[in-house]
Design an enzyme around this catalytic site. Structure first.
Site, PDB file in Angstrom:
ATOM      1  N   THR A  44       0.879  -1.176   0.000  1.00 30.94           N
ATOM      2  CA  THR A  44       0.000   0.000   0.000  1.00 30.94           C
ATOM      3  C   THR A  44       0.910   1.218   0.000  1.00 30.94           C
ATOM      4  OG1 THR A  44      -1.670  -1.192   1.273  1.00 30.94           O
ATOM      5  CG2 THR A  44      -1.866   1.208   1.157  1.00 30.94           C
TER       6      THR A  44
ATOM      7  N   LYS B 240      -7.231   1.471  -3.317  1.00 36.69           N
ATOM      8  CA  LYS B 240      -6.866   1.059  -1.955  1.00 36.69           C
ATOM      9  C   LYS B 240      -7.101   2.207  -0.969  1.00 36.69           C
ATOM     10  CE  LYS B 240      -4.949  -1.321   1.419  1.00 36.69           C
ATOM     11  NZ  LYS B 240      -5.485  -2.535   2.007  1.00 36.69           N
TER      12      LYS B 240
ATOM     13  N   LYS C 171       0.174   5.313   8.106  1.00 39.08           N
ATOM     14  CA  LYS C 171       0.810   5.593   6.801  1.00 39.08           C
ATOM     15  C   LYS C 171      -0.250   5.707   5.699  1.00 39.08           C
ATOM     16  CE  LYS C 171       2.007   1.939   4.700  1.00 39.08           C
ATOM     17  NZ  LYS C 171       1.399   0.951   3.837  1.00 39.08           N
TER      18      LYS C 171
HETATM   19  P1  NAP Z   1       5.310  -6.418   7.478  1.00 34.56           P
HETATM   20  O1  NAP Z   1       4.980  -7.628   8.269  1.00 34.56           O
HETATM   21  O2  NAP Z   1       6.072  -5.303   8.121  1.00 34.56           O
HETATM   22  O3  NAP Z   1       6.033  -6.891   6.131  1.00 34.56           O
HETATM   23  C1  NAP Z   1       6.826  -6.075   5.320  1.00 34.56           C
HETATM   24  C2  NAP Z   1       8.035  -6.894   4.919  1.00 34.56           C
HETATM   25  O4  NAP Z   1       8.775  -6.175   3.957  1.00 34.56           O
HETATM   26  C3  NAP Z   1       8.963  -7.168   6.116  1.00 34.56           C
HETATM   27  O5  NAP Z   1       9.282  -8.533   6.155  1.00 34.56           O
HETATM   28  C4  NAP Z   1      10.155  -6.273   5.814  1.00 34.56           C
HETATM   29  O6  NAP Z   1      11.403  -6.779   6.248  1.00 34.56           O
HETATM   30  C5  NAP Z   1      10.141  -6.250   4.308  1.00 34.56           C
HETATM   31  N1  NAP Z   1      10.840  -5.056   3.835  1.00 34.56           N
HETATM   32  C6  NAP Z   1      10.611  -3.765   4.172  1.00 34.56           C
HETATM   33  N2  NAP Z   1      11.461  -2.950   3.539  1.00 34.56           N
HETATM   34  C7  NAP Z   1      12.251  -3.755   2.793  1.00 34.56           C
HETATM   35  C8  NAP Z   1      13.328  -3.517   1.925  1.00 34.56           C
HETATM   36  N3  NAP Z   1      13.762  -2.263   1.694  1.00 34.56           N
HETATM   37  N4  NAP Z   1      13.910  -4.575   1.333  1.00 34.56           N
HETATM   38  C9  NAP Z   1      13.468  -5.823   1.558  1.00 34.56           C
HETATM   39  N5  NAP Z   1      12.458  -6.125   2.373  1.00 34.56           N
HETATM   40  C10 NAP Z   1      11.857  -5.093   2.980  1.00 34.56           C
HETATM   41  O7  NAP Z   1       3.955  -5.753   6.931  1.00 34.56           O
HETATM   42  P2  NAP Z   1       2.661  -6.436   6.292  1.00 34.56           P
HETATM   43  O8  NAP Z   1       1.559  -6.423   7.290  1.00 34.56           O
HETATM   44  O9  NAP Z   1       3.008  -7.709   5.593  1.00 34.56           O
HETATM   45  O10 NAP Z   1       2.280  -5.290   5.241  1.00 34.56           O
HETATM   46  C11 NAP Z   1       3.020  -5.105   4.033  1.00 34.56           C
HETATM   47  C12 NAP Z   1       2.326  -4.033   3.189  1.00 34.56           C
HETATM   48  O11 NAP Z   1       1.006  -4.461   2.869  1.00 34.56           O
HETATM   49  C13 NAP Z   1       2.188  -2.672   3.891  1.00 34.56           C
HETATM   50  O12 NAP Z   1       2.308  -1.637   2.950  1.00 34.56           O
HETATM   51  C14 NAP Z   1       0.771  -2.732   4.453  1.00 34.56           C
HETATM   52  O13 NAP Z   1       0.230  -1.426   4.623  1.00 34.56           O
HETATM   53  C15 NAP Z   1       0.061  -3.522   3.372  1.00 34.56           C
HETATM   54  N6  NAP Z   1      -1.120  -4.310   3.800  1.00 34.56           N
HETATM   55  C16 NAP Z   1      -1.125  -4.988   4.969  1.00 34.56           C
HETATM   56  C17 NAP Z   1      -2.269  -5.709   5.350  1.00 34.56           C
HETATM   57  C18 NAP Z   1      -2.348  -6.475   6.640  1.00 34.56           C
HETATM   58  O14 NAP Z   1      -3.469  -6.814   7.044  1.00 34.56           O
HETATM   59  N7  NAP Z   1      -1.244  -6.805   7.293  1.00 34.56           N
HETATM   60  C19 NAP Z   1      -3.391  -5.729   4.501  1.00 34.56           C
HETATM   61  C20 NAP Z   1      -3.333  -5.047   3.294  1.00 34.56           C
HETATM   62  C21 NAP Z   1      -2.197  -4.327   2.945  1.00 34.56           C
HETATM   63  P3  NAP Z   1      11.752  -7.057   7.801  1.00 34.56           P
HETATM   64  O15 NAP Z   1      11.338  -8.476   8.009  1.00 34.56           O
HETATM   65  O16 NAP Z   1      13.206  -6.810   7.914  1.00 34.56           O
HETATM   66  O17 NAP Z   1      10.926  -6.064   8.610  1.00 34.56           O
END
Ligand code: NAP
Length: 298
Positions: free
Chosen positions: A99, A174, A242
């Site tokens: 997102t 979104k 965010k």
């Molecule tokens: P998350 O658990 O923080 O996952 C993000 C992953 O991306 C982490 O494993 C992180 O690494 C990795 N990452 C971040 N920056 C990076 C980089 N520069 N290079 C390589 N890897 C990197 O978050 P999430 O809940 O899965 O959400 C991910 C995205 O989807 C966000 O934008 C969120 O707003 C969106 N989203 C989430 C949901 C939900 O319900 N969770 C639903 C819809 C959309 P590390 O392991 O080192 O932190």
């Protein structure tokens, strides 16, 4: 793209680990990369190849999918040293499912086109459960022929997949989704706060009103967690702040006043300031309990 196309997947967090798992289970050769490499281990055990950096992954793949955290993370993996754009082979399709901002999606699409690559923005809704079950809603911006070419990959992760318009249209969709969630989370929290103050059993209230006109994914799904004071994250508070910030600045750019969204962002910001940013979005209920550490009424 064919059934033998190699897919690259960057970002193996709450969402990405499940989404990448579905692609692997569907039989595609899969390369993965994550900032914290340890999170790739379960997928590597199932046959995925761990790449050294985003650029090395991009150079070896036909489709590159990203779902990282913030727009700054997207910038880094696409445009940074060892980034995707500089290293992908002509003809590769880039799909950002983070997102992120519509403006960044348009910038990636333009940079990709300049290098003979194709790009889609394809954020998702449905939460960690939707990701686990392969039932996400996927909202896509970009060219129809690019969308059609990667639809079989989307189908491994999602139940409702739609092309919404040109580059940036997926992110705008979104934002419309997050705006609806913002005020609904206020409504769910206030409803349960009132029910408890009136001496009702919140679980029973959810059971009854959750079958009537007030039924919603958030009341029915997150309401019981609020009743149980379970604030474990499915969707992080800091990620939601965010999203609301992106939506508010897009609204401002369009000359649109969205007071419900502004109020929700200010209350969620209180959670971040109070140290609760790593909790799930249902932790908004803490605001109605005076932000006590237990989440109980002060
Ligand atoms: P998350 O658990 O923080 O996952 C993000 C992953 O991306 C982490 O494993 C992180 O690494 C990795 N990452 C971040 N920056 C990076 C980089 N520069 N290079 C390589 N890897 C990197 O978050 P999430 O809940 O899965 O959400 C991910 C995205 O989807 C966000 O934008 C969120 O707003 C969106 N989203 C989430 C949901 C939900 O319900 N969770 C639903 C819809 C959309 P590390 O392991 O080192 O932190």
């Amino acid at each position: 793209m064919t059934a033998k196309s190699t897919i690259g997947f960057i970002g193996l967090g709450i969402m990405g680990r499940h989404m990448a798992g579905h692609i692997l289970a569907a039989g595609y050769p899969l390369q993965v990369y994550n900032r914290t490499a340890a999170k790739a281990a379960p997928l590597v055990e199932q046959g995925a190849v761990l790449a050294e950096n985003p650029g090395a992954l991009a150079a070896a793949c036909d489709v590159v999918i990203t779902i990282v955290g913030y727009p700054a993370d997207v910038e880094e993996v696409y445009f940074g040293d060892n980034g995707i754009i500089a290293n992908a082979r002509p003809g590769t399709v880039l799909v950002d499912m983070t997102t992120s901002s519509p403006e960044l999606a348009q910038r990636i699409a333009a940079a990709a086109a300049g290098k003979g690559l194709a790009a889609l923005d394809a954020p998702v809704s449905g939460g960690d459960i939707g990701a686990r079950d392969g039932k996400l809603a996927i909202m896509v911006g970009g060219a129809a022929e690019t969308f059609d070419s990667v639809l079989p990959v989307f189908e491994t992760m999602g139940a409702r997949i739609a092309l919404m318009g040109p580059a940036g249209a997926g992110q705008h969709t979104k934002m419309a989704n997050q705006i609806a969630i913002a005020s609904t989370m206020l409504a769910v929290s206030e409803s349960l706060s009132y029910a408890e103050a009136a001496g009702l059993d919140p679980a029973k209230v959810i059971e009854v009103v959750g079958t009537g006109a007030a039924a919603s994914f958030l009341l029915n799904g997150l309401g019981p967690k609020i009743a149980a004071r379970d604030y474990a994250p499915g969707f992080f508070v800091h990620h939601f702040v965010k999203d609301m910030s992106i939506a508010l600045s897009e609204a401002e750019r369009m000359g649109l006043d969205l007071p419900g969204l502004a109020l929700a962002r200010s209350l969620y910001q209180k959670l971040v300031d109070g140290g609760y940013g790593e909790e799930g979005t249902q932790a908004l209920f803490r605001v109605y309990c005076g932000l006590t550490a237990t989440g109980e009424a002060a």
